[in-house]
Design an enzyme around this catalytic site. Structure first.
Site, PDB file in Angstrom:
ATOM      1  N   LYS A 191      23.294   1.288  32.592  1.00 23.22           N
ATOM      2  CA  LYS A 191      23.258   2.794  33.324  1.00 23.22           C
ATOM      3  C   LYS A 191      21.965   2.751  34.093  1.00 23.22           C
ATOM      4  O   LYS A 191      21.941   3.170  35.279  1.00 23.22           O
ATOM      5  CB  LYS A 191      23.389   3.892  32.261  1.00 23.22           C
ATOM      6  CG  LYS A 191      23.419   5.090  33.128  1.00 23.22           C
ATOM      7  CD  LYS A 191      24.493   6.276  32.491  1.00 23.22           C
ATOM      8  CE  LYS A 191      23.922   6.861  31.601  1.00 23.22           C
ATOM      9  NZ  LYS A 191      23.335   7.287  30.548  1.00 23.22           N
ATOM     10  N   TYR A 210      12.096  10.520  14.900  1.00 26.06           N
ATOM     11  CA  TYR A 210      12.806   9.507  16.215  1.00 26.06           C
ATOM     12  C   TYR A 210      13.229  10.209  17.429  1.00 26.06           C
ATOM     13  O   TYR A 210      13.717  11.210  17.294  1.00 26.06           O
ATOM     14  CB  TYR A 210      13.649   8.499  15.724  1.00 26.06           C
ATOM     15  CG  TYR A 210      14.437   7.824  16.902  1.00 26.06           C
ATOM     16  CD1 TYR A 210      14.039   6.849  17.245  1.00 26.06           C
ATOM     17  CD2 TYR A 210      15.807   8.342  17.308  1.00 26.06           C
ATOM     18  CE1 TYR A 210      14.503   6.284  18.595  1.00 26.06           C
ATOM     19  CE2 TYR A 210      16.122   7.936  18.343  1.00 26.06           C
ATOM     20  CZ  TYR A 210      15.556   6.656  18.969  1.00 26.06           C
ATOM     21  OH  TYR A 210      16.298   6.343  20.072  1.00 26.06           O
ATOM     22  N   GLY A 211      12.735   9.636  18.494  1.00 24.32           N
ATOM     23  CA  GLY A 211      12.922  10.194  19.836  1.00 24.32           C
ATOM     24  C   GLY A 211      14.161  11.165  20.073  1.00 24.32           C
ATOM     25  O   GLY A 211      14.260  12.416  20.049  1.00 24.32           O
ATOM     26  N   HIS A 270      26.600  13.127  31.293  1.00 21.99           N
ATOM     27  CA  HIS A 270      25.883  11.992  30.647  1.00 21.99           C
ATOM     28  C   HIS A 270      26.211  11.250  31.788  1.00 21.99           C
ATOM     29  O   HIS A 270      26.480   9.877  31.761  1.00 21.99           O
ATOM     30  CB  HIS A 270      26.532  11.140  29.634  1.00 21.99           C
ATOM     31  CG  HIS A 270      25.931  10.155  28.788  1.00 21.99           C
ATOM     32  ND1 HIS A 270      26.202   9.479  27.984  1.00 21.99           N
ATOM     33  CD2 HIS A 270      24.405   9.866  29.024  1.00 21.99           C
ATOM     34  CE1 HIS A 270      25.573   8.373  27.421  1.00 21.99           C
ATOM     35  NE2 HIS A 270      24.436   8.798  28.070  1.00 21.99           N
ATOM     36  N   ASP A 283      23.665  -6.830  42.531  1.00 19.67           N
ATOM     37  CA  ASP A 283      24.730  -7.183  43.276  1.00 19.67           C
ATOM     38  C   ASP A 283      25.995  -5.940  43.083  1.00 19.67           C
ATOM     39  O   ASP A 283      26.812  -6.028  43.801  1.00 19.67           O
ATOM     40  CB  ASP A 283      25.296  -8.453  42.982  1.00 19.67           C
ATOM     41  CG  ASP A 283      24.499  -9.648  43.538  1.00 19.67           C
ATOM     42  OD1 ASP A 283      24.342  -9.532  44.759  1.00 19.67           O
ATOM     43  OD2 ASP A 283      23.992 -10.296  42.797  1.00 19.67           O
ATOM     44  N   ASN A 284      25.805  -5.365  42.195  1.00 14.16           N
ATOM     45  CA  ASN A 284      26.617  -3.964  41.986  1.00 14.16           C
ATOM     46  C   ASN A 284      26.629  -3.075  43.381  1.00 14.16           C
ATOM     47  O   ASN A 284      27.581  -2.190  43.382  1.00 14.16           O
ATOM     48  CB  ASN A 284      26.021  -3.302  40.699  1.00 14.16           C
ATOM     49  CG  ASN A 284      26.580  -4.155  39.577  1.00 14.16           C
ATOM     50  OD1 ASN A 284      27.450  -4.841  39.485  1.00 14.16           O
ATOM     51  ND2 ASN A 284      25.897  -3.960  38.318  1.00 14.16           N
ATOM     52  N   ASN A 297      16.437  -1.231  19.221  1.00 15.13           N
ATOM     53  CA  ASN A 297      16.505   0.310  19.914  1.00 15.13           C
ATOM     54  C   ASN A 297      15.159   0.765  20.162  1.00 15.13           C
ATOM     55  O   ASN A 297      15.012   1.944  20.209  1.00 15.13           O
ATOM     56  CB  ASN A 297      17.161   1.221  19.008  1.00 15.13           C
ATOM     57  CG  ASN A 297      17.581   2.465  19.873  1.00 15.13           C
ATOM     58  OD1 ASN A 297      17.788   2.471  21.118  1.00 15.13           O
ATOM     59  ND2 ASN A 297      17.616   3.777  19.422  1.00 15.13           N
ATOM     60  N   SER A 298      14.222  -0.150  20.400  1.00 12.33           N
ATOM     61  CA  SER A 298      12.950   0.379  20.674  1.00 12.33           C
ATOM     62  C   SER A 298      12.974   0.806  21.907  1.00 12.33           C
ATOM     63  O   SER A 298      13.566   0.618  22.712  1.00 12.33           O
ATOM     64  CB  SER A 298      11.759  -0.838  20.412  1.00 12.33           C
ATOM     65  OG  SER A 298      12.172  -1.995  21.217  1.00 12.33           O
ATOM     66  N   ASP A 348      19.971   9.200  33.308  1.00 17.67           N
ATOM     67  CA  ASP A 348      20.898   9.519  32.051  1.00 17.67           C
ATOM     68  C   ASP A 348      21.763  10.637  32.219  1.00 17.67           C
ATOM     69  O   ASP A 348      22.805  10.785  31.593  1.00 17.67           O
ATOM     70  CB  ASP A 348      19.662   9.414  30.897  1.00 17.67           C
ATOM     71  CG  ASP A 348      20.352   9.405  29.674  1.00 17.67           C
ATOM     72  OD1 ASP A 348      21.486   8.787  29.473  1.00 17.67           O
ATOM     73  OD2 ASP A 348      20.069  10.121  28.503  1.00 17.67           O
ATOM     74  N   SER A 362      26.994   3.434  26.298  1.00 15.97           N
ATOM     75  CA  SER A 362      25.641   2.734  25.911  1.00 15.97           C
ATOM     76  C   SER A 362      25.947   1.075  26.420  1.00 15.97           C
ATOM     77  O   SER A 362      26.956   0.813  26.192  1.00 15.97           O
ATOM     78  CB  SER A 362      25.061   3.130  24.784  1.00 15.97           C
ATOM     79  OG  SER A 362      26.194   2.789  23.772  1.00 15.97           O
ATOM     80  N   ALA A 363      24.906   0.632  26.619  1.00 18.61           N
ATOM     81  CA  ALA A 363      24.656  -1.057  26.722  1.00 18.61           C
ATOM     82  C   ALA A 363      25.860  -1.479  27.860  1.00 18.61           C
ATOM     83  O   ALA A 363      26.486  -2.421  27.914  1.00 18.61           O
ATOM     84  CB  ALA A 363      25.444  -1.832  25.426  1.00 18.61           C
ATOM     85  N   CYS A 364      26.020  -0.661  28.768  1.00 20.13           N
ATOM     86  CA  CYS A 364      26.644  -0.860  29.997  1.00 20.13           C
ATOM     87  C   CYS A 364      25.859  -0.818  31.390  1.00 20.13           C
ATOM     88  O   CYS A 364      26.295  -0.817  32.484  1.00 20.13           O
ATOM     89  CB  CYS A 364      28.032   0.223  30.310  1.00 20.13           C
ATOM     90  SG  CYS A 364      29.188  -0.053  28.935  1.00 20.13           S
TER      91      CYS A 364
END
Length: 594
Positions: free
Chosen positions: A252, A197-198, A226, A501-502, A372-373, A277, A248-250
């Site tokens: 980026k 896996y990657g 990071h 809008d960020n 997580n694909s 990243d 993760s999940a924020c």
């Protein structure tokens, strides 16, 4: 391809260990890559997609037991425990080698070893670094071609030097019980076995560009972080660059490829992506901090990526991209994932390879694509790629941003008092999990600088290195900020609209860096005046100046409670936490208690 005796001696040792049937050097030529693609298609390792809609794109499926990075099987191995522990999994270097060597012995019998020379960072840059990965996976070769500058040009960059990262990978039997992803920072070496896996096998990515490179930066006086890198171009043509670290999940990648809201687009503002990243940062000749993106592609999470959430990321996947563990739409030979649109394909193959009726499968709670694909897409495909992407000197960093997913504590944005306080803010970074099924909502996971899974040495020494870099940069250091897009109301709905809008918050950050706006001094740092965050055009979303005021509130009691979590983190890291950060924490508590 090379006369470098260091490379050739190491290669001979590894060939003797893993015993491949043949050894193939990867030169990066299209002719060689086409032959490898054709071989992967003939064996079923890859599937060709619709060449009119997705030219050059391929689909790959991993084994069900091999779908993500495995933090529990990821080790930093050093001679002395304290040089890696306690945040990292540690084993003494020779002990780990003794454990793994029998697994590698003869593991490539009957297989081809591919020798992949690759460069992290632009070819010709004094800040770039070379690695050589040995692998028995064509999937790895084809992905490394997208993610790095691969082939003869990397060997030319290395010359006769011994300064290269030695990477050994074998998918072996993809046995999760014997899966190890091991970094030996003191030896510039990475060993990975039993994964295909990657993130576990594309050794240039997290293994080299963060874990090994963070240690190299510590020893050599630079930083591997990071962080995304983005540029905001003003109507006068001047571009300011921001780096930002999020767990993760924020969002980026979404921030890195942001599309300006109408209020800024009409004025002529543009946003450019340098990286999504990882940032390698060095002090330039003028004393400022400069960042390069060591990667050449994007290894992005597919689910949730769509034309609205991230148009530029989706556009990046339209050609020469490898899709891993997404769904296959058999009607038109394209790909699909949750969040792409609301129409799962009827005639589908879900990510493990079973044919299903997409809408029925989804209605029963099935996931057509793995959560997580991934897509591996060339950066050159990105419509907003910065023209400085290949600049060997990098781009000057004006501001650094930290952030996490916090429902109540952190305000929308605040600025640190100075560099050292900013290092404290980064060290205290955290995100809240949303585990609604078990009722454990809001569990806080500390993730200093978003580097918890990626720091290649002792976290206390890492904090000290940040403080040292600040001393070297002096008054030329970037300003440090913290953001939180994820404040929720009492019903659990996000208050801030996020996504494009960020940019409204980033504009305040740049205005602060340029001395154009004042701020309010508070216990936690400098907060904006609500009217200095431009909310023009957000009336339809119900966002007003009063909304911003609400997003900027600071609850001292919640913050004091949160400080306990920072104490716990510092206690866990132990005696190498710098005294300066202990002092910053104590000072924050004193200000909050007033």
């Amino acid at each position: 391809m090379t006369n470098n005796k260091h490379v050739l001696t190491w290669l001979d040792e590894m060939v003797a260990l893993v015993k491949p049937d043949k050894v193939v050097w990867i030169d990066g030529s299209e002719e060689q890559l086409k032959a490898l693609r054709d071989e992967a298609l003939s064996t079923g390792e890859m599937e060709a997609l619709n060449q009119e809609e997705l030219p050059g794109c391929l689909l790959h499926r991993t084994k069900k037991n091999d779908v993500a990075r495995v933090e529990g099987r990821t080790y930093i191995c050093t001679k002395n425990r304290d040089d890696a522990a306690p945040i990292n999994n540690w084993m003494e270097t020779s002990e780990m080698k003794a454990k793994l060597t029998p697994m590698y012995d003869g593991v490539m019998k009957g297989r081809t070893m591919y020798v992949i020379p690759y460069c992290m960072g632009p070819i010709g840059s004094p800040f770039s670094k070379v690695g050589v990965e040995l692998t028995d996976s064509i999937y790895v070769v084809l992905n490394m071609d997208i993610m790095t500058r691969m082939g003869q040009k990397a060997l030319d960059q290395l010359g006769d030097s011994n300064d290269f990262v030695r990477g050994l990978h074998s998918k072996a039997d993809v046995d999760e019980e014997n899966r190890y992803i091991v970094q030996f920072p003191e030896e510039n070496t990475i060993w990975s076995i039993n994964s295909a896996y990657g993130g576990n096998v594309l050794l240039g990515k997290k293994c080299f560009a963060l874990r090994i490179a963070s240690y190299q930066g510590f020893k050599e006086g630079w930083m591997a972080e990071h962080m995304l890198i983005l540029g905001i171009e003003a109507p006068n043509g001047e571009t300011s660059y921001i780096t930002a670290a999020f767990p993760s999940a924020c969002g980026k990648t979404n921030l890195a490829m942001l599309i300006p809201p109408e209020v800024y687009a009409q004025q002529g503002y543009k946003v450019w992506t340098v990286g999504d990243d990882i940032a390698w940062m060095h002090i330039g000749e003028d004393g400022r901090l400069y960042a390069i993106n060591p990667e050449a592609g994007f290894f992005g999470v597919a689910p949730g990526t769509n034309a609205k959430s991230n148009y530029n990321a989706l556009a990046s996947t339209k050609k020469n991209t490898i899709f891993t563990n997404v769904a296959h739409n058999l009607d038109n030979n394209t790909v699909w994932w949750e969040g792409l649109d609301k129409n799962p394909p009827v005639n589908a193959v879900e990510w493990t390879g079973n044919k299903v009726n997409g809408p029925e499968y989804a209605a029963q709670g099935g996931k057509l694509a793995h959560p997580n694909s991934r897509f591996t897409a060339p950066a050159i495909n990105c419509p907003c790629l910065s023209k400085e992407f290949d600049n060997p000197n990098g781009v000057p960093v004006t501001a650094m941003v930290f952030g996490g997913r916090r429902a109540k504590t952190a305000p929308l944005v605040y600025q640190s008092f100075d560099w050292n306080h900013g290092v404290y803010v980064g060290s205290a970074m955290a995100s809240e999990t949303t585990a609604a099924a078990t009722g454990a909502v809001g569990v806080v996971r500390r993730d200093p600088m978003a580097m918890r899974p990626f720091c290649g040495y002792n976290m206390g020494d890492y904090f000290s290195h940040w403080l040292d870099m600040g001393k070297k940069l002096g008054d030329k250091a970037p300003k440090i900020f913290n953001v939180n897009w994820f404040r929720t109301d009492d019903e659990g709905h996000f208050i801030w609209p996020g996504f494009g809008d960020n940019m409204r918050v980033l504009m305040w950050i740049l205005n602060r860096c340029e001395g154009k706006v004042d701020a309010v001094e508070t216990a936690i740092g400098y907060l904006p005046k609500a009217e200095d965050i431009d909310v023009t055009g957000l009336e339809g979303e119900g966002v007003t100046v009063d909304t911003v005021k609400d997003l900027l509130t600071v609850d001292s009691a919640l913050w004091l409670e949160d400080c306990k979590g920072v104490h716990e983190l510092y206690d866990q890291i132990g005696e190498r936490v710098p005294a300066e950060l202990e002092k910053q924490l104590a000072d924050l508590e004193a200000r909050l208690a007033k």
